[in-house]
Write a protein that holds these residues in place. Structure first.
Motif, PDB file in Angstrom:
ATOM      1  N   ARG A 246       1.030  -1.102   0.053  1.00 24.39           N
ATOM      2  CA  ARG A 246       0.063   0.120  -0.104  1.00 24.39           C
ATOM      3  C   ARG A 246       0.993   1.282   0.027  1.00 24.39           C
ATOM      4  NH1 ARG A 246      -3.208  -3.016   3.507  1.00 24.39           N
ATOM      5  NH2 ARG A 246      -2.086  -2.313   5.353  1.00 24.39           N
ATOM      6  N   LYS A 247       1.929   1.167   0.627  1.00 28.47           N
ATOM      7  CA  LYS A 247       2.875   2.418   0.724  1.00 28.47           C
ATOM      8  C   LYS A 247       3.641   2.746  -0.512  1.00 28.47           C
ATOM      9  CE  LYS A 247       7.178   3.993   3.116  1.00 28.47           C
ATOM     10  NZ  LYS A 247       8.520   3.552   2.418  1.00 28.47           N
ATOM     11  N   HIS A 248       3.775   1.519  -1.226  1.00 25.75           N
ATOM     12  CA  HIS A 248       4.527   1.847  -2.546  1.00 25.75           C
ATOM     13  C   HIS A 248       3.386   2.163  -3.784  1.00 25.75           C
ATOM     14  CE1 HIS A 248       8.033  -1.357  -1.723  1.00 25.75           C
ATOM     15  NE2 HIS A 248       8.201   0.071  -1.183  1.00 25.75           N
TER      16      HIS A 248
ATOM     17  N   ASP B  50       0.885   4.084  -2.759  1.00 24.43           N
ATOM     18  CA  ASP B  50       0.612   5.455  -2.598  1.00 24.43           C
ATOM     19  C   ASP B  50       1.736   6.464  -3.080  1.00 24.43           C
ATOM     20  OD1 ASP B  50      -1.715   4.739  -1.258  1.00 24.43           O
ATOM     21  OD2 ASP B  50      -1.067   5.128   0.708  1.00 24.43           O
ATOM     22  N   GLU B  51       2.841   5.970  -2.863  1.00 24.61           N
ATOM     23  CA  GLU B  51       3.983   6.744  -3.236  1.00 24.61           C
ATOM     24  C   GLU B  51       4.036   6.948  -5.025  1.00 24.61           C
ATOM     25  OE1 GLU B  51       7.449   4.611  -2.007  1.00 24.61           O
ATOM     26  OE2 GLU B  51       7.222   5.373   0.017  1.00 24.61           O
ATOM     27  N   LEU B  52       3.682   5.886  -5.651  1.00 28.22           N
ATOM     28  CA  LEU B  52       3.498   5.637  -7.079  1.00 28.22           C
ATOM     29  C   LEU B  52       2.290   6.842  -7.582  1.00 28.22           C
ATOM     30  CD1 LEU B  52       3.886   2.099  -8.123  1.00 28.22           C
ATOM     31  CD2 LEU B  52       5.614   4.008  -8.446  1.00 28.22           C
TER      32      LEU B  52
ATOM     33  N   GLN C 132       1.317   9.445  -5.940  1.00 28.18           N
ATOM     34  CA  GLN C 132       1.821  10.863  -5.550  1.00 28.18           C
ATOM     35  C   GLN C 132       3.019  11.156  -6.360  1.00 28.18           C
ATOM     36  OE1 GLN C 132       2.129  10.777  -1.451  1.00 28.18           O
ATOM     37  NE2 GLN C 132      -0.166  10.287  -1.182  1.00 28.18           N
ATOM     38  N   ALA C 133       3.662  10.394  -7.230  1.00 27.97           N
ATOM     39  CA  ALA C 133       5.052  10.628  -7.992  1.00 27.97           C
ATOM     40  C   ALA C 133       4.812  11.449  -8.878  1.00 27.97           C
ATOM     41  CB  ALA C 133       5.712   9.339  -8.231  1.00 27.97           C
TER      42      ALA C 133
END
Length: 129
Positions: free
Chosen positions: A78-80, A82-84, A86-87
């Motif tokens: 989930r963290k990854h 979210d990071e993708l 928001q990138a």
């Protein structure tokens, strides 16, 4: 005083005494044997209970570790994601072939495998594991 003649011979008395000695020895040995059997059964019961408790403790630990690992894997996924999202450039459209290939690989992960978009991508069947 009237004397009654003993009907048994000395040999008969020796045989009776010998039989009584054998009977007493057998009774003593048999009672000791029973006590040893009860003691062995108690030790076996104790060992079995201890092993069962140890096995249950190990099973609980393994299950807890598996659940913890699965939860941390899903949290990392989930963290990854979210990071993708928001990138920079996350809102841009990708080449359709690249997009499909990336989604197919992502859907092979356990954290995403059962998501509706992954099932749809696989044509209604579960993606390969």
């Amino acid at each position: 005083m009237i004397l009654i003649k003993n009907p048994l011979t000395p040999l008969a008395w020796k045989l009776i005494a010998g039989a009584l000695v054998v009977l007493v020895v057998w009774l003593l040995w048999n009672s000791g044997q029973r006590a040893r059997q009860r003691e062995a059964a108690a030790r076996a019961d104790s060992a079995f209970a201890s092993a069962r408790t140890g096995a249950a403790t190990d099973a609980n630990r393994i299950q807890d570790e598996a659940l913890s690992g699965r939860a941390s894997d899903e949290a990392l996924s989930r963290k990854h994601a979210d990071e993708l999202l928001q990138a920079p450039g996350a809102g841009q459209r990708l080449d359709p072939g690249l997009n499909r290939a990336a989604r197919e690989r992502l859907c092979q992960r356990a954290a995403y495998r059962d998501r509706p978009d992954c099932v749809q991508l696989a044509g209604g069947r579960q993606p390969p594991r």
